[in-house]
Write a protein that holds these residues in place. Sequence first.
Motif, PDB file in Angstrom:
ATOM      1  N   UNK A   4      69.800 -77.921 124.426  1.00  0.00           N
ATOM      2  CA  UNK A   4      70.984 -78.472 125.085  1.00  0.00           C
ATOM      3  C   UNK A   4      72.247 -78.137 124.302  1.00  0.00           C
ATOM      4  N   UNK A   5      72.159 -78.283 122.977  1.00  0.00           N
ATOM      5  CA  UNK A   5      73.337 -78.171 122.133  1.00  0.00           C
ATOM      6  C   UNK A   5      73.665 -76.727 121.755  1.00  0.00           C
ATOM      7  N   UNK A   6      72.651 -75.899 121.547  1.00  0.00           N
ATOM      8  CA  UNK A   6      72.853 -74.566 121.000  1.00  0.00           C
ATOM      9  C   UNK A   6      72.836 -73.512 122.107  1.00  0.00           C
ATOM     10  N   UNK A   7      73.884 -72.691 122.173  1.00  0.00           N
ATOM     11  CA  UNK A   7      73.894 -71.587 123.148  1.00  0.00           C
ATOM     12  C   UNK A   7      72.882 -70.527 122.742  1.00  0.00           C
ATOM     13  N   UNK A   8      72.626 -70.409 121.433  1.00  0.00           N
ATOM     14  CA  UNK A   8      71.600 -69.470 120.983  1.00  0.00           C
ATOM     15  C   UNK A   8      70.219 -69.920 121.473  1.00  0.00           C
ATOM     16  N   UNK A   9      69.944 -71.232 121.348  1.00  0.00           N
ATOM     17  CA  UNK A   9      68.672 -71.733 121.857  1.00  0.00           C
ATOM     18  C   UNK A   9      68.548 -71.555 123.359  1.00  0.00           C
ATOM     19  N   UNK A  10      69.639 -71.745 124.087  1.00  0.00           N
ATOM     20  CA  UNK A  10      69.604 -71.527 125.529  1.00  0.00           C
ATOM     21  C   UNK A  10      69.354 -70.056 125.856  1.00  0.00           C
ATOM     22  N   UNK A  11      69.912 -69.146 125.047  1.00  0.00           N
ATOM     23  CA  UNK A  11      69.684 -67.719 125.278  1.00  0.00           C
ATOM     24  C   UNK A  11      68.230 -67.334 125.054  1.00  0.00           C
ATOM     25  N   UNK A  12      67.624 -67.886 124.000  1.00  0.00           N
ATOM     26  CA  UNK A  12      66.212 -67.592 123.729  1.00  0.00           C
ATOM     27  C   UNK A  12      65.328 -68.096 124.862  1.00  0.00           C
ATOM     28  N   UNK A  13      65.610 -69.327 125.316  1.00  0.00           N
ATOM     29  CA  UNK A  13      64.833 -69.862 126.432  1.00  0.00           C
ATOM     30  C   UNK A  13      65.073 -69.058 127.702  1.00  0.00           C
ATOM     31  N   UNK A  14      66.313 -68.580 127.899  1.00  0.00           N
ATOM     32  CA  UNK A  14      66.602 -67.759 129.069  1.00  0.00           C
ATOM     33  C   UNK A  14      65.822 -66.468 129.081  1.00  0.00           C
ATOM     34  N   UNK A  15      65.682 -65.838 127.919  1.00  0.00           N
ATOM     35  CA  UNK A  15      64.903 -64.599 127.829  1.00  0.00           C
ATOM     36  C   UNK A  15      63.434 -64.860 128.150  1.00  0.00           C
ATOM     37  N   UNK A  16      62.898 -65.945 127.612  1.00  0.00           N
ATOM     38  CA  UNK A  16      61.498 -66.272 127.865  1.00  0.00           C
ATOM     39  C   UNK A  16      61.265 -66.612 129.336  1.00  0.00           C
ATOM     40  N   UNK A  17      62.177 -67.362 129.929  1.00  0.00           N
ATOM     41  CA  UNK A  17      62.031 -67.697 131.349  1.00  0.00           C
ATOM     42  C   UNK A  17      62.160 -66.456 132.226  1.00  0.00           C
ATOM     43  N   UNK A  18      63.020 -65.540 131.827  1.00  0.00           N
ATOM     44  CA  UNK A  18      63.178 -64.307 132.599  1.00  0.00           C
ATOM     45  C   UNK A  18      61.926 -63.446 132.516  1.00  0.00           C
ATOM     46  N   UNK A  19      61.315 -63.409 131.338  1.00  0.00           N
ATOM     47  CA  UNK A  19      60.107 -62.597 131.171  1.00  0.00           C
ATOM     48  C   UNK A  19      58.922 -63.184 131.915  1.00  0.00           C
ATOM     49  N   UNK A  20      58.822 -64.513 131.961  1.00  0.00           N
ATOM     50  CA  UNK A  20      57.668 -65.152 132.599  1.00  0.00           C
ATOM     51  C   UNK A  20      57.955 -65.599 134.027  1.00  0.00           C
ATOM     52  N   UNK A  21      59.198 -65.448 134.477  1.00  0.00           N
ATOM     53  CA  UNK A  21      59.553 -65.941 135.805  1.00  0.00           C
ATOM     54  C   UNK A  21      59.523 -64.875 136.878  1.00  0.00           C
ATOM     55  N   UNK A  22      60.295 -65.125 137.925  1.00  0.00           N
ATOM     56  CA  UNK A  22      60.312 -64.226 139.084  1.00  0.00           C
ATOM     57  C   UNK A  22      61.520 -63.286 139.086  1.00  0.00           C
ATOM     58  N   UNK A  23      62.258 -63.255 137.969  1.00  0.00           N
ATOM     59  CA  UNK A  23      63.436 -62.393 137.852  1.00  0.00           C
ATOM     60  C   UNK A  23      64.427 -62.701 138.970  1.00  0.00           C
ATOM     61  N   UNK A  24      64.659 -63.982 139.162  1.00  0.00           N
ATOM     62  CA  UNK A  24      65.542 -64.417 140.233  1.00  0.00           C
ATOM     63  C   UNK A  24      67.004 -64.230 139.832  1.00  0.00           C
ATOM     64  N   UNK A  25      67.884 -64.344 140.827  1.00  0.00           N
ATOM     65  CA  UNK A  25      69.306 -64.172 140.563  1.00  0.00           C
ATOM     66  C   UNK A  25      69.823 -65.231 139.595  1.00  0.00           C
TER      67      UNK A  25
END
Length: 464
Positions: free
Chosen positions: A432-453
């Motif tokens: 929630x607090x760290x934009x770096x942590x949000x970026x790491x989670x975003x990469x992981x979600x993109x790799x394991x997700x449906x590559x949505x918009x």
Amino acid sequence: MAIELYFSNQLEELAGKFAATVDLENQVKRNILEGPLTIVPNQNLKKWLQLTLAKKRSVFMNVDFQYLESGLWGLLAGLDKGTEKPEMVDGRFLRMLLLYGLQGLGQNEPEFTPLRQYLLEPDGGKGPDYAVKLWQLTEEMVRLFEEYEFHRSEMIKMWFDNKSQPVGMELCQKNLYRLMRELRDRYVQRSGKPVLSMREYADAVFAPGRIDLGEDVSRKFVHIFGLSQVSRLHLGLIGRLKDYYDLFIYALNPCREFWEDIKTPQEKRWVQRKNARKLEVTREETDLGQLLEEEGNELLASWGKPGRENIRLLCQLTDYDFNACFTKEADATSVLHEVQNHILALSNERDITKRFPQDRSLQILGCPSIYREVKTIYNNILYNLEKDRELQLTDIAILVPDISRYKSVIDSVFNRRPRRLLYNLVDSQADIESVYGQAVLGILELAAGRFSRKEVFDLSLNPC
């Protein structure tokens, strides 16, 4: 050595008793440079206790603050005369073991069929969301096993004694828990580092011939301040430690009367459904005055069950021998004071003629959205600061059910210009607090997700 239990409806009264006991400890202990061991539930109460006593005494320092798990573990280690002290099993270690065990589940193990059906595809393969499911299942099972350790240790003992024949999901949990213990024993054997849970270490320390009664243990004071809803395991351990330490427990109790027999509305309905006529008050008992028909305070009955159970367990530690430090019931000057007085005296008074006119001491507001909630609170704080010149920002607290949902709204409202209020967030997390942590989670979600918009834009717009 024994347990001194202090009850009060005000934290300030408990803080005063704590300070007085620390003064007594400094007079009798051998090493005056050793800070008093004080166990607190969280960092917020620790900070409040430091600031409150520093304000009253000008100087308050050299206090060894610890949290419940580490504090009790240290007390056990002080009694253990073994040369090699074990390490404590924590949630991270359990997650590591369980994650490894779930990844190695074989097809020829029918007792784990429900878990495989959840993790794998119908054809037995790993789907795109396998990693997410694996981690979610690990987190949930570790949480359950920790709850079992704290509150249902007798069930775990039956699992290993083979005195029960569980079926279904309980059988699956039993086998998974035993697998986790086997993996831990394998880790201990290969690493040479003993690792035990709190319950196992307590049983080992209190075994015959294991306790070291040295000079460092005698007359040692231990303060337990402000704990609420402590598990049966921890309370049982505190009861076993009372023979070796001087324990002082400071606990909040909103009512000075005996209120353990107050039933919640759900409990009353349960008694009615069961038609428990044996629990009904007979005419003879009423005439003799053996039982009263008072219902007690409705607020305590509706919302006080967790506190009721915690107070009952604490009283059982001392056989209901406690020090009552309740404040005197002052004349009510507001609606909030009247409610507090009713709870303190276990009153359920419904005299309409004594009702107070509505004031600002206790308000219930309905808001259509989270943004409106926070904005209303913001304006209310500004209003109260203008009306009360002695009110400080450190006197104000905002409690929310989920900080992840409220943080962005709080930042938006409180940081708007002109910025008039300074605030501090606690219990916030890196995602929630760290934009770096949000970026790491975003990469992981993109790799394991449906590559949505949404996933692509969330990652590309991250300023990290």
